[in-house]
Design a protein around this motif. Structure first.
Motif, PDB file in Angstrom:
ATOM      1  N   ALA A 130       0.827  -1.210   0.000  1.00  0.00           N
ATOM      2  CA  ALA A 130       0.000   0.000   0.000  1.00  0.00           C
ATOM      3  C   ALA A 130       0.860   1.258   0.000  1.00  0.00           C
ATOM      4  O   ALA A 130       0.475   2.275  -0.593  1.00  0.00           O
ATOM      5  N   ARG A 131       2.022   1.222   0.666  1.00  0.00           N
ATOM      6  CA  ARG A 131       2.896   2.398   0.698  1.00  0.00           C
ATOM      7  C   ARG A 131       3.339   2.777  -0.702  1.00  0.00           C
ATOM      8  O   ARG A 131       3.299   3.960  -1.085  1.00  0.00           O
ATOM      9  N   GLU A 132       3.775   1.782  -1.502  1.00  0.00           N
ATOM     10  CA  GLU A 132       4.212   2.073  -2.868  1.00  0.00           C
ATOM     11  C   GLU A 132       3.047   2.538  -3.731  1.00  0.00           C
ATOM     12  O   GLU A 132       3.199   3.429  -4.570  1.00  0.00           O
ATOM     13  N   ARG A 133       1.873   1.936  -3.536  1.00  0.00           N
ATOM     14  CA  ARG A 133       0.712   2.362  -4.334  1.00  0.00           C
ATOM     15  C   ARG A 133       0.348   3.810  -4.016  1.00  0.00           C
ATOM     16  O   ARG A 133      -0.006   4.581  -4.918  1.00  0.00           O
ATOM     17  N   PHE A 134       0.429   4.181  -2.741  1.00  0.00           N
ATOM     18  CA  PHE A 134       0.126   5.572  -2.389  1.00  0.00           C
ATOM     19  C   PHE A 134       1.170   6.517  -2.972  1.00  0.00           C
ATOM     20  O   PHE A 134       0.819   7.588  -3.475  1.00  0.00           O
ATOM     21  N   LEU A 135       2.451   6.156  -2.938  1.00  0.00           N
ATOM     22  CA  LEU A 135       3.491   7.028  -3.486  1.00  0.00           C
ATOM     23  C   LEU A 135       3.292   7.221  -4.986  1.00  0.00           C
ATOM     24  O   LEU A 135       3.387   8.350  -5.501  1.00  0.00           O
ATOM     25  N   ILE A 136       3.010   6.129  -5.697  1.00  0.00           N
ATOM     26  CA  ILE A 136       2.767   6.232  -7.149  1.00  0.00           C
ATOM     27  C   ILE A 136       1.562   7.132  -7.406  1.00  0.00           C
ATOM     28  O   ILE A 136       1.595   8.042  -8.254  1.00  0.00           O
ATOM     29  N   GLY A 137       0.478   6.874  -6.684  1.00  0.00           N
ATOM     30  CA  GLY A 137      -0.723   7.684  -6.871  1.00  0.00           C
ATOM     31  C   GLY A 137      -0.501   9.143  -6.530  1.00  0.00           C
ATOM     32  O   GLY A 137      -1.002  10.040  -7.219  1.00  0.00           O
ATOM     33  N   LEU A 138       0.273   9.406  -5.480  1.00  0.00           N
ATOM     34  CA  LEU A 138       0.555  10.786  -5.073  1.00  0.00           C
ATOM     35  C   LEU A 138       1.321  11.530  -6.161  1.00  0.00           C
ATOM     36  O   LEU A 138       0.956  12.658  -6.542  1.00  0.00           O
ATOM     37  N   LEU A 139       2.379  10.922  -6.684  1.00  0.00           N
ATOM     38  CA  LEU A 139       3.185  11.582  -7.716  1.00  0.00           C
ATOM     39  C   LEU A 139       2.381  11.780  -8.994  1.00  0.00           C
ATOM     40  O   LEU A 139       2.485  12.821  -9.654  1.00  0.00           O
ATOM     41  N   ALA A 140       1.568  10.790  -9.360  1.00  0.00           N
ATOM     42  CA  ALA A 140       0.778  10.893 -10.593  1.00  0.00           C
ATOM     43  C   ALA A 140      -0.359  11.892 -10.457  1.00  0.00           C
ATOM     44  O   ALA A 140      -0.738  12.558 -11.426  1.00  0.00           O
TER      45      ALA A 140
END
Length: 319
Positions: A130-140
């Motif tokens: 979930a941490r990586e998914r949130f980081l990807i979503g945040l940057l995008a």
């Protein structure tokens, strides 16, 4: 390292200074070195430093502190083969000759790298945590720089419909981007000016998933940072850029295409422009100081070119 006499640095002294600006590692931001995380000044930053040095020497020459010959080393004549639109070259083209900086690295125009919506969706699907998914979503979603994202504090995340209970008058879910020089992971926002970026309900949901994942790690409870180690020691410590690069490298192998944190920034800006968002707004959201930075984002793909031709053709048929 040889000392340079600032009043008379000489040609070789200035050449040496220019080269050292890119060869010598920068000091660590946290005051202590991080293994494998040496930072070097880019050629663009070195050019900016040399421009400042040149202006200082010219100022010194104007006041008699620096010999005029030294100031004369700073530029050389250059003939403009191509001129900007509207540039007046004067009678017989005599204004084609200008003075160009002598001590300046040539910088190749960077290639345009972004990710299309389907590639980003695939990254979100295959990201293992979930941490990586949130980081990807945040940057995008926001177009934040990776340093800005890694430097976020939990207090910067205003994800409720109203943030008035915490003293913020901005309505709707949003993220505050603030420059801090004391982040324990050395993350630093490039812009010196704080800003806020609105976020979507989908990103709020990704953050909720991450908070649930983070809540199971006791050591992470007291950290004010958003992104922290959850799966390997030292647990609870803010993650660094090398950690993030490793995660994106693993994800690139899983999705079968390059995916780096910096690719999500132009992806966000290009999406906004294609959806008709005003250029001034698009410039503000990622925190660009100059509108010239926008030129790297907007490119025309084959579908857009075809749509433009067909649109003009349909107008001709109606007339």
């Amino acid at each position: 390292m040889r000392r340079i006499e600032w009043t008379e640095p000489g040609f070789l002294g200035l050449v040496g200074l220019q080269q050292r600006l890119v060869d010598v590692p920068l000091p660590p931001r946290t005051g202590r070195p991080v293994p494998g995380a040496a930072r070097f000044r880019s050629r663009g930053s070195a050019n900016a430093v040399m421009t400042t040095v040149g202006e200082f020497l010219r100022f010194g020459a104007a006041h008699g502190w620096v010999p005029a010959a030294t100031a004369g080393l700073l530029s050389e004549p250059k003939l403009l083969r191509f001129t900007p639109p509207g540039y007046d070259t004067g009678e017989s083209g005599r204004l084609r000759q200008v003075r160009a900086a002598t001590f300046r690295f040539k910088i190749a125009e960077p290639g345009y790298e972004d990710l299309d919506p389907e590639q980003i969706r695939r990254m979100l699907v295959l990201a293992p945590r979930a941490r990586e998914r949130f980081l990807i979503g945040l940057l995008a979603c926001t177009g934040l720089r990776i340093g800005e994202a890694l430097g976020l504090h939990r207090g910067d995340m205003h994800l409720l419909a109203s943030s008035r209970p915490v003293g913020c008058g901005i309505e709707g879910p949003h993220v505050h981007v603030r420059r801090r020089s004391d982040n324990p992971n050395g993350a630093l926002a490039k812009s010196r000016f704080s800003r806020f970026v609105p976020v979507t309900a989908d990103l709020v949901a990704l953050y909720s998933d991450y908070q649930y994942e983070r809540g199971r790690v006791v050591q992470a409870a007291d950290s004010p940072m958003v992104f922290v180690n959850l799966f390997r020691p030292p647990l609870g410590r803010p993650i660094s850029y090398p950690n993030t690069k490793e995660a994106f490298d693993r994800l690139a192998r899983a999705v079968g295409h390059p995916c780096r944190p910096h690719m999500l920034r132009p992806s966000a800006a290009t999406r906004w422009l294609r959806e008709g968002v005003d250029r001034d707004v698009v410039q503000r959201l990622p925190g660009h100081a100059s509108s010239l930075s926008m030129e790297h984002y907007r490119h025309v793909d084959e579908a857009e070119a075809r749509a433009a031709v067909e649109h003009v053709d349909s107008l001709r048929e109606r007339s």
